[in-house]
Design a protein around this motif. Structure first.
Motif, short mmCIF file in Angstrom:
data_model
loop_
_atom_site.label_atom_id
_atom_site.label_comp_id
_atom_site.label_asym_id
_atom_site.label_seq_id
_atom_site.Cartn_x
_atom_site.Cartn_y
_atom_site.Cartn_z
N SER A 63 4.72 104.22 8.16
CA SER A 63 4.93 105.66 8.38
C SER A 63 6.40 106.02 8.25
O SER A 63 6.75 107.01 7.61
N SER A 88 7.32 105.83 4.60
CA SER A 88 6.72 106.91 3.82
C SER A 88 7.48 108.21 4.01
O SER A 88 7.77 108.93 3.06
N LEU A 89 7.81 108.52 5.26
CA LEU A 89 8.54 109.77 5.51
C LEU A 89 9.91 109.75 4.85
O LEU A 89 10.40 110.77 4.37
N TRP A 131 9.34 110.48 1.25
CA TRP A 131 8.95 111.86 1.02
C TRP A 131 10.11 112.83 1.25
O TRP A 131 9.99 114.01 1.01
N PHE A 139 11.30 113.37 4.32
CA PHE A 139 11.12 113.96 5.64
C PHE A 139 11.97 113.28 6.71
O PHE A 139 11.75 113.48 7.90
N GLY A 158 12.48 109.91 7.73
CA GLY A 158 11.80 108.96 8.61
C GLY A 158 12.75 108.20 9.52
O GLY A 158 12.45 108.00 10.70
N GLU A 190 5.88 114.61 12.88
CA GLU A 190 5.91 114.31 11.43
C GLU A 190 5.31 112.94 11.11
O GLU A 190 4.83 112.71 10.00
N PHE A 191 5.34 112.04 12.09
CA PHE A 191 4.79 110.71 11.82
C PHE A 191 3.29 110.74 11.56
O PHE A 191 2.70 109.74 11.14
N LEU A 246 2.06 112.62 9.30
CA LEU A 246 1.89 112.93 7.88
C LEU A 246 1.39 111.74 7.04
O LEU A 246 0.47 111.90 6.24
#
Lengths: 594, 249
Positions: free
Chosen positions: B33, B36-37, B40, B42, B44, B113-114, B116
């Motif tokens: 996670s 990934s963020l 993306w 975002f 992370g 957000e995690f 997502l």
């Protein structure tokens, strides 16, 4: 191209038609169904400990690629002093790609020379770097590569490794070359290398380029471990140049270079310990992929009906070669010596059998399947594994294309909408081997795997007497399955209609097992069928399985926990790469006759 | 700043989260996670840095889940969405599978957000997901992400909405088999949201991920060092006896 193993119960994977039987795996290969060996046989831990290197081993596929694509390797810098200390740089041009192999050689006291991963000093340290090499990069490499794990690399570095001079052969070969003599082949039979690597790192460690980067942007090293294998290949080349250089400096008037026939017989040594074992457990999808390619190759061959005289003669010839190879192999452990002797006897018996008309007639009518059945029945599974990889040599067109399928997208999928009863059936069907282990017996739950503070070296402990069990690594798949199964049964007693998601909300700690089981039921060659906490565990079987995929030879166990072996012995040398030669004629290498 | 490869970061995160006491499945997913963020865009790692003090203090428990038909309520007890939410997310998905759409409200959840990456996994099964949460930078605004997936890829559209009414401190998720099934406050028919980036198609998004994935990650050395310190908790002190457990001569 072959399709994945099929399983109607795990629709998450791409499937094409065939019905999965847990006892026999089926795969669609060019529109025809191929029956593969059952996972219970292939993935049995004892059987894995009998695996042999094959045409699909990474060293073999690398050398084929080097020859096929006419890789060009040139010496850019060779700045060593009289004792061989300094640095050397080689440039690899592989099609449009350029790489550099950089090696640093430093003095090392004999007392500090150690095969263990926890060592901090080495004779040689090296790196494989992509692209051109700037002065600034080279300076960074000089500062960091000799530190190994304590250094930091950048994303242009693909592989980091180190090696030590062989106490048995390095100085001896220098001495002979300096006095105008070739290395003693009899001694090379015992230690067929000048240097021995003790660790080869890739896949993004210490700041290096990650596997994803290598796979997608380094075409030459797009298959698993090919960068690591190439690094060892270059180390082999450097070690030969290094002994020649020292000999020349010692005695410029008399020194000679190594004859090509002997240089081909010089490999690179390797010492491997438990560090390799966790990889096999943590990468079940990849392991399944590797095993499936091997099994597809075997199944394709077993479908052939051309067991004619030329092929039988070729097989006899290969068996003689194996006999010679094993006779020239010196190992320390009595049990390994005994295994080699048994294999030699089996090979000799089979050579004789293959000369008998009645036996050959049986083969002509029944095919290679008859041969393998006979070999297993009469000489045991180790001989069967050996004959399989020899059959691979007879059908390169059926085997070699599979080398491009050795990489895999590693993902474990969860199907939370499955009924819990279905999952229970999956466990009972595919993991019966795990459920049959009695973990209440302390001997079946005696060992634990942990990481030491010393360089995170994986080690084995005994629950009865060693500290650290509370920090054990989660490698016990069989125990995890048992615990998950028991929890599911309890949950189902109160919730008979429940789904997997209901179970996971109540038991979130079972997520990993559920995900693994649901995925691996469709990939039956991913999970090793053995109990890694059993008191009688033979970790060597795990090492042998992975090393066979690498393609090592001269398997020489030094204890239950670590092994010495030889890489690239017999392989073409750099000067051969531009020649029109067979890049595969180095399986089970034998000593040269000068 | 320090540069590490994605693989190295993933391995370190797994080890650090393992050291926090989470099970294999949980720490593998949590590490993915964060990664990934970061991929993306975002943030992370920034979110992880914010979550770490609480994570180190006490283990995050799975949320309390209540539901009626396809409407779910998840109470995270002031915990981070980094841990414990996979089964709940799967339940949201299963309800969407059963009813065509499911709606979930998360309360008392930090670093939502995690969620997502977990939603992304759902969308990769061919579902749509809408995810709305209060912006931490500007509490008068909502952030909103629409994920559209199929079995081979994912599309992301991310927008910020000005809140038209006082915000509740809750996170709202909808998962649907079709984007027509989203409720009115989860759809953007008039395009009034402020798009954070252009709508990414599969190809463009894949190219973006590839580009980021091919580069290494820049990480604050302090955070890297803290993760390493945490990770060392899974290591066992070395002794002469333990050295023999690795095959010492």
């Amino acid at each position: 191209m072959p399709s994945p193993i099929t399983d109607p119960l795990t629709p998450a994977h791409a499937v094409t038609g065939a019905v999965f039987d847990p006892r026999v795996s089926t795969v669609i290969d060019d529109g025809a169904a191929l029956t593969l060996r059952p996972a219970a046989v292939v993935m049995d831990l004892d059987r894995l400990g009998m695996m042999q290197p094959s045409r699909l081993s990474f060293m073999r596929t690398l050398v084929r690629r080097m020859v096929r694509e006419a890789w060009r390797i040139t010496e850019v810098c060779f700045a060593l002093d009289d004792d061989g200390y300094g640095e050397a740089i080689y440039c690899l041009e592989a099609g449009p790609e350029t790489y550099h192999f950089v090696v640093f050689s430093k003095p090392l006291e004999d007392a500090l020379r150690n095969d263990r991963v926890i060592s901090n000093q080495w004779d040689l340290t090296m790196a494989l770097v992509r692209g051109q090499l700037s002065d600034e990069q080279l300076d960074q490499l000089r500062r960091n590569v000799p530190l190994q794990e304590a250094g930091r690399m950048d994303e242009n570095v693909l592989v980091l490794s180190r090696a030590n001079r062989s106490a048995r052969s390095f100085a001896e070969v220098v001495g002979r070359l300096a006095t105008g003599r070739q290395p003693d082949v009899e001694r090379l039979k015992v230690a067929g290398y000048l240097c021995r690597t003790t660790a080869v790192y890739g896949s993004g460690k210490f700041g290096m380029a990650g596997w994803h980067v290598v796979k997608t942007s380094c075409r030459s090293f797009r298959t698993p471990f090919s960068g690591e294998m190439f690094t060892c290949y270059m180390l082999r080349h450097f070690s030969c140049r290094q002994v020649e250089h020292i000999a020349r400096r010692q005695s410029p008037g008399t020194a000679v270079t190594i004859a090509p026939e002997i240089e081909r017989y010089i490999g690179i040594g390797n010492a491997t310990g438990l560090g390799m074992a966790p990889f096999l457990i943590r990468h079940p999808v990849l392991i399944s992929h590797w095993m499936i390619q091997r099994e597809i190759a075997l199944a394709r061959i077993l479908n052939q009906t051309d067991c004619d005289a030329p092929k039988r003669y070729a097989l006899q010839s290969m068996l003689r070669r194996v006999v010679q190879h094993l006779q020239e192999t010196t190992v320390a452990a009595d049990y390994q010596t005994s295994r080699n002797q048994i294999l030699i006897a089996a090979c000799l018996a089979l050579i004789a059998k293959l000369s008998r008309p009645a036996f050959c007639a049986g083969l002509t009518s029944g095919g290679w399947k008859v041969l393998l059945t006979f070999v297993e029945d009469h000489y045991g599974p180790a001989a069967e594994e050996l004959v399989q990889v020899l059959l691979f040599e007879l059908y390169p067109h059926l085997v070699d294309p599979l080398e491009e399928s050795m990489a895999a997208e590693e993902r474990l999928d969860l199907d939370s909408g499955m009924t819990l009863v279905e999952l229970l059936v999956l466990l009972e069907t595919h993991y019966d081997w795990a459920l049959n282990i009695d973990f209440d017996d302390p001997n079946h739950h005696a060992l634990f795997w942990y990481r030491s503070e010393e360089k995170m070296e994986p080690r084995l402990g005994d629950r009865a007497c060693d500290a650290g069990a509370e920090r054990e690594m989660p490698l016990l798949v069989a125990l995890g399955v048992r615990q998950c199964f028991d929890a599911m049964q309890r949950f189902l007693a109160d919730n008979p209609e429940s789904l997997v998601v209901d179970f996971l909300i109540a038991h979130p700690d079972q997520l990993a097992t559920v995900r693994r089981v649901q995925t691996m039921c469709g990939l039956p060659y991913g999970d090793i069928r053995g109990n890694l906490s059993d008191r009688n565990l033979e970790p060597m079987h795990l090492l042998r399985a992975k090393l066979s995929f690498f393609g090592v030879g001269k398997f020489d166990p030094k204890s239950k926990l670590w092994v010495r072996n030889t890489m690239f012995q017999g392989a073409p040398i750099i000067a051969d790469l531009s020649q029109d030669l067979n890049p595969d004629h180095w399986y089970f290498p034998t000593a040269p006759v000068l | 700043m320090l540069r590490v490869s994605y693989g190295e970061l993933l391995a370190q995160l797994k080890q650090s989260f393992e050291a926090l006491g989470y099970s294999l499945g949980e720490y593998e997913s949590a590490a993915t996670s964060v990664l990934s963020l970061e991929l993306w865009g975002f943030g992370g790692l920034a979110l992880l840095e914010a979550a770490l003090p609480s994570l180190e203090l006490h283990k995050q428990w799975a949320p309390a889940v209540t539901y009626e038909s396809n409407a779910l309520m998840l109470d995270c007890f002031q915990g981070s969405a980094l841990f414990g939410l996979i089964p709940s997310m799967e339940l949201i998905y299963v309800k969407a599978r059963q009813h065509g759409v499911s709606r979930a409200t998360l309360v008392n959840c930090t670093e939502p957000e995690f969620m997502l990456p977990l939603l992304m996994q759902v969308c990769q099964r061919g579902y749509y997901a809408s995810f709305r949460w209060p912006s931490t930078e500007d509490p008068t605004r909502l952030r909103w992400v629409l994920l559209e997936g199929d079995v081979s890829g994912i599309r992301v559209d991310s927008k910020i909405w000005q809140a038209s009414a006082p915000l509740e401190a809750s996170v709202s998720i909808e998962v649907a088999q079709s984007d027509w099934d989203f409720s009115s406050d989860h759809s953007d028919p008039e395009g009034q949201g402020l798009s954070l980036q252009d709508h990414w198609g599969n190809t463009a998004l894949q190219a973006l991920f590839e580009e980021r994935y091919m580069a290494s990650v820049t990480i604050d050395p302090w955070l890297w060092s803290r993760l390493q310190d945490l990770g060392r908790r899974v290591l066992v002190p070395s002794t002469e006896a333990s050295r023999s457990g690795a095959g010492a001569d």
